[in-house]
Design a protein around this motif. Structure first.
Motif, PDB file in Angstrom:
ATOM      1  N   CYS A  52      -0.317  -0.654   8.299  1.00 12.03           N
ATOM      2  CA  CYS A  52      -2.331  -1.193   8.540  1.00 12.03           C
ATOM      3  C   CYS A  52      -2.120  -1.426   9.934  1.00 12.03           C
ATOM      4  O   CYS A  52      -2.991  -2.608  10.370  1.00 12.03           O
ATOM      5  N   GLY A  53      -0.941  -0.797  10.336  1.00  7.73           N
ATOM      6  CA  GLY A  53      -0.861  -0.559  11.875  1.00  7.73           C
ATOM      7  C   GLY A  53      -0.449  -2.068  12.274  1.00  7.73           C
ATOM      8  O   GLY A  53      -0.774  -2.492  13.743  1.00  7.73           O
ATOM      9  N   MET A  54       0.249  -3.141  11.350  1.00 10.37           N
ATOM     10  CA  MET A  54      -0.023  -4.971  12.830  1.00 10.37           C
ATOM     11  C   MET A  54       1.724  -4.583  12.690  1.00 10.37           C
ATOM     12  O   MET A  54       2.508  -4.762  11.515  1.00 10.37           O
ATOM     13  N   ASN A  55       2.014  -4.998  13.704  1.00 12.35           N
ATOM     14  CA  ASN A  55       3.311  -5.802  13.877  1.00 12.35           C
ATOM     15  C   ASN A  55       3.530  -6.722  13.641  1.00 12.35           C
ATOM     16  O   ASN A  55       2.901  -7.645  12.893  1.00 12.35           O
ATOM     17  N   LYS A  56       4.982  -7.642  14.107  1.00 12.77           N
ATOM     18  CA  LYS A  56       5.209  -8.127  13.271  1.00 12.77           C
ATOM     19  C   LYS A  56       4.792  -9.893  13.461  1.00 12.77           C
ATOM     20  O   LYS A  56       3.805 -10.383  12.503  1.00 12.77           O
ATOM     21  N   ALA A  57       4.201  -9.381  14.526  1.00 12.68           N
ATOM     22  CA  ALA A  57       3.403 -10.829  15.313  1.00 12.68           C
ATOM     23  C   ALA A  57       2.658 -10.834  14.652  1.00 12.68           C
ATOM     24  O   ALA A  57       1.730 -11.629  14.469  1.00 12.68           O
ATOM     25  N   ALA A  58       1.497  -9.554  14.780  1.00 14.60           N
ATOM     26  CA  ALA A  58       0.175 -10.016  14.162  1.00 14.60           C
ATOM     27  C   ALA A  58       0.298 -10.163  12.774  1.00 14.60           C
ATOM     28  O   ALA A  58      -0.109 -10.691  12.396  1.00 14.60           O
ATOM     29  N   GLN A  59       1.567  -9.361  11.720  1.00 11.30           N
ATOM     30  CA  GLN A  59       1.446  -9.765  10.293  1.00 11.30           C
ATOM     31  C   GLN A  59       1.186 -11.284  10.939  1.00 11.30           C
ATOM     32  O   GLN A  59       1.569 -12.244   9.207  1.00 11.30           O
ATOM     33  N   LEU A  60       1.826 -11.874  11.282  1.00 10.28           N
ATOM     34  CA  LEU A  60       2.481 -13.740  10.740  1.00 10.28           C
ATOM     35  C   LEU A  60       0.615 -14.603  11.635  1.00 10.28           C
ATOM     36  O   LEU A  60       0.342 -15.245  11.383  1.00 10.28           O
ATOM     37  N   ILE A  61      -0.006 -13.888  12.524  1.00  2.92           N
ATOM     38  CA  ILE A  61      -1.420 -14.207  13.079  1.00  2.92           C
ATOM     39  C   ILE A  61      -2.163 -14.274  12.135  1.00  2.92           C
ATOM     40  O   ILE A  61      -3.056 -14.866  11.714  1.00  2.92           O
ATOM     41  N   HIS A  62      -2.178 -12.606  11.391  1.00  4.57           N
ATOM     42  CA  HIS A  62      -3.226 -12.470  10.814  1.00  4.57           C
ATOM     43  C   HIS A  62      -2.723 -12.072   9.131  1.00  4.57           C
ATOM     44  O   HIS A  62      -3.102 -11.536   8.313  1.00  4.57           O
ATOM     45  N   GLY A  63      -1.626 -13.604   9.012  1.00  2.00           N
ATOM     46  CA  GLY A  63      -1.469 -13.295   7.712  1.00  2.00           C
ATOM     47  C   GLY A  63      -2.429 -13.599   6.777  1.00  2.00           C
ATOM     48  O   GLY A  63      -2.127 -13.111   5.447  1.00  2.00           O
ATOM     49  N   ASP A  64      -3.529 -13.306   6.907  1.00  3.40           N
ATOM     50  CA  ASP A  64      -5.077 -13.839   5.600  1.00  3.40           C
ATOM     51  C   ASP A  64      -5.637 -12.788   5.435  1.00  3.40           C
ATOM     52  O   ASP A  64      -6.464 -12.942   4.840  1.00  3.40           O
ATOM     53  N   ARG A  65      -5.322 -11.913   6.184  1.00  2.00           N
ATOM     54  CA  ARG A  65      -6.284 -10.348   6.192  1.00  2.00           C
ATOM     55  C   ARG A  65      -6.073  -9.846   5.230  1.00  2.00           C
ATOM     56  O   ARG A  65      -4.936 -10.080   4.514  1.00  2.00           O
ATOM     57  N   VAL A  66      -6.959  -9.523   4.970  1.00  2.00           N
ATOM     58  CA  VAL A  66      -7.205  -9.145   2.697  1.00  2.00           C
ATOM     59  C   VAL A  66      -6.481  -7.516   3.128  1.00  2.00           C
ATOM     60  O   VAL A  66      -7.662  -7.013   4.052  1.00  2.00           O
ATOM     61  N   LEU A  67      -5.798  -7.286   1.883  1.00  2.00           N
ATOM     62  CA  LEU A  67      -5.597  -5.488   2.454  1.00  2.00           C
ATOM     63  C   LEU A  67      -6.776  -4.669   2.110  1.00  2.00           C
ATOM     64  O   LEU A  67      -7.355  -5.276   0.884  1.00  2.00           O
ATOM     65  N   SER A  68      -7.182  -3.805   1.759  1.00  2.00           N
ATOM     66  CA  SER A  68      -8.131  -2.816   1.610  1.00  2.00           C
ATOM     67  C   SER A  68      -7.308  -2.060   0.013  1.00  2.00           C
ATOM     68  O   SER A  68      -6.409  -2.313   0.238  1.00  2.00           O
ATOM     69  N   SER A  69      -7.750  -1.719  -0.704  1.00  2.00           N
ATOM     70  CA  SER A  69      -7.359  -1.375  -1.727  1.00  2.00           C
ATOM     71  C   SER A  69      -6.603  -0.076  -1.670  1.00  2.00           C
ATOM     72  O   SER A  69      -5.461  -0.148  -1.947  1.00  2.00           O
ATOM     73  N   ASP A  70      -6.949   0.309  -0.436  1.00  2.00           N
ATOM     74  CA  ASP A  70      -6.201   1.768  -0.290  1.00  2.00           C
ATOM     75  C   ASP A  70      -5.412   1.554   0.528  1.00  2.00           C
ATOM     76  O   ASP A  70      -3.927   1.664  -0.059  1.00  2.00           O
ATOM     77  N   GLU A  71      -5.050   0.353   0.771  1.00  2.00           N
ATOM     78  CA  GLU A  71      -3.652   0.104   1.931  1.00  2.00           C
ATOM     79  C   GLU A  71      -2.654  -0.409   0.855  1.00  2.00           C
ATOM     80  O   GLU A  71      -1.790  -0.462   0.712  1.00  2.00           O
ATOM     81  N   ALA A  72      -3.629  -1.370  -0.079  1.00  2.00           N
ATOM     82  CA  ALA A  72      -2.443  -2.583  -1.276  1.00  2.00           C
ATOM     83  C   ALA A  72      -2.174  -0.964  -2.058  1.00  2.00           C
ATOM     84  O   ALA A  72      -1.091  -0.639  -2.328  1.00  2.00           O
ATOM     85  N   HIS A  73      -2.549   0.245  -2.840  1.00  2.00           N
ATOM     86  CA  HIS A  73      -1.715   1.024  -3.255  1.00  2.00           C
ATOM     87  C   HIS A  73      -0.562   1.571  -2.604  1.00  2.00           C
ATOM     88  O   HIS A  73       0.350   1.854  -2.977  1.00  2.00           O
ATOM     89  N   LYS A  74      -1.293   1.855  -0.762  1.00  2.00           N
ATOM     90  CA  LYS A  74       0.404   2.486   0.184  1.00  2.00           C
ATOM     91  C   LYS A  74       1.408   1.870  -0.142  1.00  2.00           C
ATOM     92  O   LYS A  74       2.113   2.334  -0.500  1.00  2.00           O
ATOM     93  N   LEU A  75       0.791   0.202   0.368  1.00  2.00           N
ATOM     94  CA  LEU A  75       2.215  -0.375   0.238  1.00  2.00           C
ATOM     95  C   LEU A  75       2.748  -0.591  -1.385  1.00  2.00           C
ATOM     96  O   LEU A  75       3.972  -0.616  -1.310  1.00  2.00           O
ATOM     97  N   ASN A  76       1.826  -0.510  -2.184  1.00  2.00           N
ATOM     98  CA  ASN A  76       2.655  -0.613  -3.698  1.00  2.00           C
ATOM     99  C   ASN A  76       3.897   0.494  -3.543  1.00  2.00           C
ATOM    100  O   ASN A  76       4.855   0.716  -4.362  1.00  2.00           O
ATOM    101  N   ASP A  77       3.061   1.523  -3.498  1.00  2.00           N
ATOM    102  CA  ASP A  77       3.783   2.876  -3.197  1.00  2.00           C
ATOM    103  C   ASP A  77       4.862   3.465  -3.131  1.00  2.00           C
ATOM    104  O   ASP A  77       6.560   3.300  -3.374  1.00  2.00           O
ATOM    105  N   ILE A  78       5.080   3.045  -1.544  1.00  2.00           N
ATOM    106  CA  ILE A  78       6.341   2.989  -0.695  1.00  2.00           C
ATOM    107  C   ILE A  78       7.488   1.509  -1.093  1.00  2.00           C
ATOM    108  O   ILE A  78       8.478   2.343  -0.836  1.00  2.00           O
TER     109      ILE A  78
END
Ligand code: GLN
Length: 267
Positions: A26-52
């Motif tokens: 998602c190109g979000m560093n650790k700080a971005a992950q904390l600040i934008h924790g409520d960002r919704v993942l696209s289905s493509d992102e969710a698919h890639k994340l779960n695959d990895i």
């Protein structure tokens, strides 16, 4: 719909791994992950994340999943055709940067990702650096790394000193060859890495026994030889140097305080 925070909480992986995977996808560093924790993942992102995440949970090393591993402060591309660069090898590289002869002609045998050759070339621009590997797919990785990092390394394919032009007389020879014994149980834990880069399927010393006589024949001007080896192989490797007429080699320790490489300097 899954948010960044929900994904981070959902998987049972190590939290550092999860954070790196999320950054990679998602190109979000650790700080971005904390600040934008409520960002919704696209289905493509969710698919890639779960695959990895699935592959990681099956034991695939993180650097193969992210495609990169840091070595000596620089990112190196990796894939399963090369060994993942180890921090222990940085100790060898530090020693090399200090001891390689000024303006020397240097070769790295079995270069894999090219991490030793490219780092040495970048840290010591006075040197002329060549590197070889038996594996064409490893050489492709080394080539991509040298290009991406702007390191001038001439790459050739073949075993040890064989593929180099005969007119080159090297001042220094370096190698981190396969040195794990064929029946070492640690190989199970390293099963995703290329086996031929890890073990000689014998006593782990075949490379040193092959390379040192070649150096004697083909590099009469040699001033520096340095080889990485296993924590328990220092004495045996020094013995092989000695048998080949390279007297007075010394063994040095890695960050874990284990003997890790043996080097010879012309007196
Ligand atoms: N140092 C690596 C390990 O023990 C092995 C590297 C090699 O065989 N050259 O995981």
């Amino acid at each position: 719909m899954t948010t960044v925070r929900e994904w981070l909480l959902s998987s049972s992986l190590d939290s550092i791994d999860k954070s790196f995977i999320l950054e990679h996808v998602c190109g979000m560093n650790k700080a971005a992950q904390l600040i934008h924790g409520d960002r919704v993942l696209s289905s493509d992102e969710a698919h890639k994340l779960n695959d990895i995440a699935k592959k990681r949970s099956e034991g695939v090393p993180l650097p193969y999943l992210l495609g990169t591993q840091e070595f000596f402060g620089r990112p190196f591309l990796v894939n399963p055709s090369v060994l993942i660069p180890r921090p222990d090898t940085e100790c060898l590289v530090e020693w090399l940067i200090e001891h390689l002869p000024k303006n020397g002609l240097v070769c790295d045998l079995g270069t894999g990702s090219g991490c030793i050759a490219a780092t040495v070339a970048l840290e010591r621009p006075d040197l002329t650096v060549w590197a070889s590997d038996l594996s064409g797919s490893a050489l492709n990785v080394a080539k991509a790394n040298c290009k991406a990092l702007g390191a001038e390394v001439k790459l050739v394919q073949g075993p040890w000193l064989d593929p180099y032009p005969a007119e080159l007389s090297f001042d220094a020879v370096i190698s981190n060859p396969p040195y794990i014994e064929g029946d070492d149980k640690h190989l199970d834990a390293l099963r995703f890495e290329p086996r031929s880069a890890l073990t000689d399927e014998s006593d782990g010393l075949i490379a040193y026994r092959s390379i040192l006589p070649q150096i004697k024949r083909k590099a009469p001007e040699v001033q520096v030889i340095a080889f990485e080896h296993g924590w328990n192989q220092g004495e045996a490797v020094r013995g092989i140097f000695e048998e080949n007429g390279f007297k007075g080699a010394s063994t040095f320790r890695d960050y874990g305080n284990n003997p890790r490489f043996t080097a010879w300097l012309k007196a």
